[in-house]
Design an enzyme around this catalytic site. Structure first.
Site, mmCIF file in Angstrom:
data_model
loop_
_atom_site.group_PDB
_atom_site.id
_atom_site.type_symbol
_atom_site.label_atom_id
_atom_site.label_comp_id
_atom_site.label_asym_id
_atom_site.label_seq_id
_atom_site.Cartn_x
_atom_site.Cartn_y
_atom_site.Cartn_z
ATOM 1 N N GLU A 13 13.303 -4.194 -38.476
ATOM 2 C CA GLU A 13 13.877 -3.372 -39.535
ATOM 3 C C GLU A 13 14.175 -2.022 -38.895
ATOM 4 O O GLU A 13 13.305 -1.447 -38.240
ATOM 5 C CB GLU A 13 12.883 -3.175 -40.692
ATOM 6 C CG GLU A 13 13.518 -2.366 -41.816
ATOM 7 C CD GLU A 13 12.542 -1.922 -42.908
ATOM 8 O OE1 GLU A 13 11.320 -2.034 -42.703
ATOM 9 O OE2 GLU A 13 13.018 -1.452 -43.958
ATOM 10 N N ARG B 277 -0.389 -10.689 -33.983
ATOM 11 C CA ARG B 277 0.221 -9.485 -33.429
ATOM 12 C C ARG B 277 -0.703 -8.854 -32.397
ATOM 13 O O ARG B 277 -1.889 -9.131 -32.347
ATOM 14 C CB ARG B 277 0.488 -8.494 -34.553
ATOM 15 C CG ARG B 277 -0.798 -7.968 -35.166
ATOM 16 C CD ARG B 277 -0.592 -6.802 -36.137
ATOM 17 N NE ARG B 277 0.681 -6.182 -36.038
ATOM 18 C CZ ARG B 277 1.472 -5.934 -37.086
ATOM 19 N NH1 ARG B 277 1.079 -6.291 -38.291
ATOM 20 N NH2 ARG B 277 2.615 -5.330 -36.936
ATOM 21 N N LYS C 4 3.563 1.550 -37.686
ATOM 22 C CA LYS C 4 4.836 2.274 -37.652
ATOM 23 C C LYS C 4 4.787 3.491 -38.569
ATOM 24 O O LYS C 4 5.300 4.553 -38.241
ATOM 25 C CB LYS C 4 5.925 1.350 -38.203
ATOM 26 C CG LYS C 4 6.887 0.757 -37.191
ATOM 27 C CD LYS C 4 8.066 0.216 -37.987
ATOM 28 C CE LYS C 4 8.882 -0.797 -37.243
ATOM 29 N NZ LYS C 4 9.996 -1.305 -38.066
#
Length: 564
Positions: free
Chosen positions: A43, A267, A277
């Site tokens: 994104e 992850r 983020k």
RNA sequence: UGUCCUGUAGUGUAAUUGGCAACACGUCUGACUCUGGCUCAGAAGACUCGAGGUUCGACCCCUUGCAGGACAACCA
């Protein structure tokens, strides 16, 4: 049967991870006619970090290994958070890591198709327009152990739903006034299946579609179908999307479109490293760091500026492996991969970070000579260079001790050391200032030891680096340390902010002296400063005002010994 | 009082699919060395989350516990 097990062919068979096994099975069964197409779907709302690098290496690496391709697809379904600044940086970072995408796509490319499919779902009685407020929707969704309640708008007619949905698109309603929802099961044990929202109204310009749309699809509605449109064979994402898979499959099934499949892996987490983020954005906005590319940031651009190489990052991604269990990788593994790579390719130079003046009393005043130094002992093709030597030098403060412990092989009163590529020197006199600090050493050299050779086979335990004072280039050097002092930055003591874990000494600026060969180095050039570590030229560097970043120190066995 | 995922040396990842646990990082020895780097040689460290069961044999299969994680944005 007569086939020997592949042994001494140099390519020792590496064990496969679970994704490779899945792909190989699919290939064997001819599932997609031997086709492998993955995608990396960021994104554009932030910069890529080392965790994304793992995903990038995985997606591109898997495709490469099996003769497939990888698309870069921006998941841009939320105009209020996304920006072209991010798409540009993402492309740059993926390329820098060494990967080329087959196609550059955007979820927003598919808005029209997605919209059409939404109408199909409405026609099939599988979606409805809900007028409840955001608050009501939240309340009626229930909780993890409590069923939700059906919306009173759940049973509108197809015609009414179609009409309302078209008017949503036409801009007749304000933000939040209505949403389009899938009609599944408000009592489903998986919260995501409780009539998930498909479209919401956002009157906001989109970085690509401008003001064309005022309704935007949600992740769940957009992602799987985007995969399907591109005919992605293996849609690889992180574990937290596991719960979304039933929904992913549901849309594909109901729409009867290409059956992409989603697979989840754990992850990357790393000690002393913040991967959120959102929090990284906060560090940037609150100017805790210099920007997204601050060398202390775990972002790809931060690592790049710090002096990391793409090869080191790829090797790291390879070594951490892929599995489904939560993991925390020790940051020392990343540093190991970096040193391993830099050791092979970084040219050696001498630089003194904390200078201590040394005067060679028996070396003629005003005399200068050039001594030959090897550029990289690991790579003969790197050649040699000349280093100027003179009567006054700088050595590292920590390379001298007035009262050394037994195993100290460096300079001390009466002790002899080798100046790398130069001469043996012996310390005769220690000069101190009024406060008792050592400010200068008076030494004598042995002219017969020129080049660092032992003239008579005599052994000198220590070799230290140095720089000629009159030739030295003074430079700014930025010493970085971990940004967070806690091993797990998210593990915050009660009542404290996560920012309390920020290491106040993560950046230390000093001024050191370089050998002149370094004066012409360009941004991002990498060197090993002998015995001190790997350093890289910062973007802030200008001719005459150089700035070096310390990428990583060398492994320091002496530090361990001296610390007992 | 839910659904799903996951438990193997300190950290990661393996184990030819049921045949007495391997590799890497880290740690510790030692050798070598004009970088206390590199390299090389070696060592310690796991009864595979627990308890039952199936089997000649279980990290692997079954039962049952326990632990960790994910899910209740009109974020992705």
């Amino acid at each position: 049967m007569e086939r020997e097990p592949l042994k001494n062919e140099g390519l020792e068979e590496k064990s496969k991870n679970f994704l490779e096994e899945i792909i190989e099975e699919d290939l064997k069964s001819g599932k997609h006619a031997g086709r492998v197409l993955t995608r990396f779907p960021p994104e554009p709302n932030g910069y890529l970090h080392i965790g994304h690098a793992k995903s990038i290496c995985l997606n591109f690496g898997l495709a490469q290994r099996y003769g497939g391709k990888t698309n870069l697809r921006f998941d841009d379904t939320n105009p209020v958070k996304e920006d072209v600044e991010y798409v540009d940086s993402i492309k740059e970072d993926v390329r820098w890591l060494g990967f080329n995408w087959a196609n550059e796509f955007y979820a927003s490319d598919y808005f029209e198709q997605l919209y059409l499919w939404a109408e199909v779902l409405i026609q099939k009685g599988l979606a409805y327009v809900d007028d409840q407020t955001q608050e009501e929707i939240r309340l009626n969704r229930g909780t993890v152990n409590q069923a939700g309640k059906d919306s009173s708008f759940r049973n509108r007619s197809v015609e009414e739903n179609l009409d309302l949905f078209r008017r949503m698109r036409a801009g007749e309603f304000k933000d939040g006034e209505r949403v389009l929802r899938a009609k599944l099961d408000m009592a489903h044990p998986n919260m995501l299946m409780r009539d998930p929202i498909l479209y919401r109204i956002i009157h906001s310009d989109h970085h690509r579609t401008g003001d064309k749309w005022c309704i935007y699809p949600m992740y769940d509605y957009a992602h799987g179908q985007s995969d399907s449109i591109e005919q992605i064979t293996h849609s690889i994402c992180t574990l937290e999307f596991d719960v979304h898979r039933p929904l992913y499959d549901w849309f594909i099934e109901k729409l009867e479109i290409f059956p992409s499949h989603q697979y989840e892996f754990a992850r990357l987490n790393m000690t002393y490293t913040m991967m959120s983020k959102r929090k990284l954005l906060q560090l940037v906005q609150e100017k805790v760091v210099m920007g997204w590319d601050d060398p202390r940031m775990p972002t790809i651009c931060g690592l790049r500026r710090r002096g990391y190489t793409p090869e080191a990052i790829r090797a790291f991604a390879d070594r951490v492996g892929v599995a489904k269990r939560d993991n925390v990788i020790d940051i020392s593994l990343l540093e190991f991969c970096l040193r391993e790579d830099l050791n092979k390719r970084a040219e050696r130079r001498m630089a003194v970070l904390n200078p201590l003046k040394v005067v060679i009393t028996n070396y003629p005043e005003g005399q200068t000579e050039e001594l030959e130094a090897v550029n990289n002992p690991e790579d003969e093709s790197a050649g040699k260079r000349m280093v100027p030597f003179s009567r006054e030098l700088y050595i590292e403060q920590e390379d001298f001790m007035e009262n050394p412990p037994k195993k100290f092989f460096r300079l001390a009163p009466g002790q002899e050391v080798r100046l790398r590529y130069a001469y043996f020197i012996k310390c005769n006199e220690v000069i101190k200032d009024a406060a008792g600090n050592v400010v200068e050493l008076r030494c004598t050299y042995d002219p017969a030891s020129k080049g660092g050779q032992s003239p008579d086979g005599r052994k000198v335990q220590g070799t230290i680096h140095w720089v000629s004072a009159q030739h030295a280039v003074k430079t700014e050097i930025r010493l970085f340390d971990r940004l967070f002092s806690r091993e797990n930055p998210d593990d915050v003591p009660e009542g404290q902010d996560w920012k309390s874990g920020i290491n106040p000494e993560s950046l230390k600026v000093i001024y050191g002296y370089l050998e002149p060969a370094l004066a012409s180095a360009k941004a991002l050039d990498k060197f090993q400063f002998e015995r001190m570590g790997y350093f890289s030229v910062d973007y802030d560097s200008k001719p005459g005002a150089m700035v070096f970043n310390r990428t990583v120190t060398l492994k320091d066995t002496w530090a361990k010994i001296s610390a007992q």
